[in-house]
Write a protein that holds these residues in place. Structure first.
Motif, PDB file in Angstrom:
ATOM      1  N   ARG A  30     -10.692   9.169  -6.456  1.00 30.45           N
ATOM      2  CA  ARG A  30      -9.773   8.049  -6.587  1.00 30.45           C
ATOM      3  C   ARG A  30      -8.739   8.417  -7.644  1.00 30.45           C
ATOM      4  NH1 ARG A  30     -12.034   2.732  -9.150  1.00 30.45           N
ATOM      5  NH2 ARG A  30     -13.591   2.996  -7.489  1.00 30.45           N
ATOM      6  N   LEU A  31      -7.472   8.539  -7.226  1.00 28.05           N
ATOM      7  CA  LEU A  31      -6.401   8.900  -8.149  1.00 28.05           C
ATOM      8  C   LEU A  31      -5.837   7.695  -8.873  1.00 28.05           C
ATOM      9  CD1 LEU A  31      -4.290  11.489  -6.131  1.00 28.05           C
ATOM     10  CD2 LEU A  31      -6.115  11.922  -7.786  1.00 28.05           C
ATOM     11  N   SER A  32      -5.839   6.549  -8.187  1.00 25.76           N
ATOM     12  CA  SER A  32      -5.199   5.370  -8.753  1.00 25.76           C
ATOM     13  C   SER A  32      -5.774   4.127  -8.120  1.00 25.76           C
ATOM     14  CB  SER A  32      -3.680   5.426  -8.503  1.00 25.76           C
ATOM     15  OG  SER A  32      -3.048   4.250  -8.946  1.00 25.76           O
ATOM     16  N   SER A  33      -5.768   3.051  -8.873  1.00 23.08           N
ATOM     17  CA  SER A  33      -6.117   1.731  -8.355  1.00 23.08           C
ATOM     18  C   SER A  33      -5.043   0.773  -8.854  1.00 23.08           C
ATOM     19  CB  SER A  33      -7.501   1.308  -8.847  1.00 23.08           C
ATOM     20  OG  SER A  33      -7.867   0.063  -8.291  1.00 23.08           O
ATOM     21  N   ASN A  34      -4.273   0.222  -7.902  1.00 24.04           N
ATOM     22  CA  ASN A  34      -3.121  -0.590  -8.290  1.00 24.04           C
ATOM     23  C   ASN A  34      -2.853  -1.634  -7.217  1.00 24.04           C
ATOM     24  OD1 ASN A  34       0.020  -1.072  -8.331  1.00 24.04           O
ATOM     25  ND2 ASN A  34      -0.527  -0.267 -10.358  1.00 24.04           N
ATOM     26  N   ALA A  35      -2.634  -2.873  -7.624  1.00 23.00           N
ATOM     27  CA  ALA A  35      -2.273  -3.964  -6.717  1.00 23.00           C
ATOM     28  C   ALA A  35      -3.277  -4.135  -5.589  1.00 23.00           C
ATOM     29  CB  ALA A  35      -0.871  -3.741  -6.151  1.00 23.00           C
ATOM     30  N   GLY A  78       0.811  -1.214   0.000  1.00 22.32           N
ATOM     31  CA  GLY A  78       0.000   0.000   0.000  1.00 22.32           C
ATOM     32  C   GLY A  78       0.843   1.261   0.000  1.00 22.32           C
ATOM     33  N   THR A  79       1.855   1.294   0.861  1.00 23.29           N
ATOM     34  CA  THR A  79       2.723   2.474   0.916  1.00 23.29           C
ATOM     35  C   THR A  79       3.478   2.657  -0.390  1.00 23.29           C
ATOM     36  OG1 THR A  79       2.941   2.343   3.322  1.00 23.29           O
ATOM     37  CG2 THR A  79       4.669   3.529   2.131  1.00 23.29           C
ATOM     38  N   ARG A  80       3.924   1.562  -0.983  1.00 27.20           N
ATOM     39  CA  ARG A  80       4.609   1.665  -2.276  1.00 27.20           C
ATOM     40  C   ARG A  80       3.667   2.248  -3.339  1.00 27.20           C
ATOM     41  NH1 ARG A  80       9.231   0.016  -4.440  1.00 27.20           N
ATOM     42  NH2 ARG A  80       9.760  -1.251  -2.606  1.00 27.20           N
ATOM     43  N   VAL A  81       2.417   1.800  -3.337  1.00 24.12           N
ATOM     44  CA  VAL A  81       1.437   2.344  -4.286  1.00 24.12           C
ATOM     45  C   VAL A  81       1.233   3.834  -4.045  1.00 24.12           C
ATOM     46  CG1 VAL A  81      -1.008   2.292  -4.951  1.00 24.12           C
ATOM     47  CG2 VAL A  81       0.259   0.149  -4.720  1.00 24.12           C
ATOM     48  N   LEU A  82       1.126   4.242  -2.785  1.00 22.27           N
ATOM     49  CA  LEU A  82       0.936   5.657  -2.469  1.00 22.27           C
ATOM     50  C   LEU A  82       2.112   6.490  -2.969  1.00 22.27           C
ATOM     51  CD1 LEU A  82      -0.602   7.930  -0.963  1.00 22.27           C
ATOM     52  CD2 LEU A  82       0.738   7.316   1.077  1.00 22.27           C
TER      53      LEU A  82
END
Length: 199
Positions: A180-185, A45-49
């Motif tokens: 929602r800026l992004s949806s990843n992993a 999650g932190t990596r995605v952020l």
């Protein structure tokens, strides 16, 4: 579980582990420990952020629920002219942030418990991988306490499976427009705007 990462005094024995964080051109050697979120690694999650949120601003930046400090220290490295407030209730986590900041020679990090942040400090941005597992009531209380002190956008990363979409709806209902800026992993990066009711 009696020993959660959002406990003030983790009951588990200290067992430090170090790893190298490398995201967005920043490389940091960080020490983690038992009783602190995501021991021994940078969580997904932190990596995605850090990968998908916009560029950090200058001014006073807040890392809410900082853990051992990956977000705060990344922000401090990206914006050496900013003041980054690393805030958590977990004393072991706060000690780790202090040690990690000193090791990285990042002098623009202020490490403190929530009640130690001066009341007159306002933040340009808030960044957080919030403690979802503390429970909905505690999470809502946390966000309602800190979001009104942010003059710009707040960036949150929340697992889709742990209620990111319902949290976004709830924030909007509280007067904080949320995108929602992004949806990843399996994670959503949410941009939360300043409340429309704040003068």
């Amino acid at each position: 579980m009696t020993d959660q990462y959002f406990s003030e005094q983790p009951g588990s024995a200290s067992d430090p582990v170090s790893f190298r964080l490398e995201v967005g051109g920043v490389a940091l050697d960080l020490t983690t420990d038992a009783g602190v979120f995501s021991r021994g690694r940078l969580d997904k999650g932190t990596r995605v952020l850090l990968t998908h949120a916009p560029e950090p601003a200058e001014g006073d930046l807040l890392d809410l629920g900082c853990g051992y400090g990956p977000i705060a220290l990344w922000l401090a490295a990206q914006r050496p002219g900013a003041t980054v407030w690393a805030v958590d209730v977990n004393d072991r986590a706060l000690d780790l942030v202090r040690a990690n900041a000193a090791a990285a020679r990042l002098s623009n990090v202020r490490v403190c418990r929530p009640d130690e942040v001066p009341d007159d400090v306002r933040f340009t941005q808030l960044w957080s991988n919030p403690p979802i597992r503390s429970g909905k009531a505690a999470l809502h209380e946390l966000l309602l306490r800190w979001l009104p002190r942010v003059d710009g956008p707040s960036y949150l990363v929340v697992s889709k499976n742990l209620g990111s979409d319902s949290l976004a709806r709830w924030l909007a209902e509280q007067g904080h427009p949320t995108t929602r800026l992004s949806s990843n992993a399996g994670f959503r990066v949410l941009a939360v705007e300043r409340s429309e009711t704040v003068a």
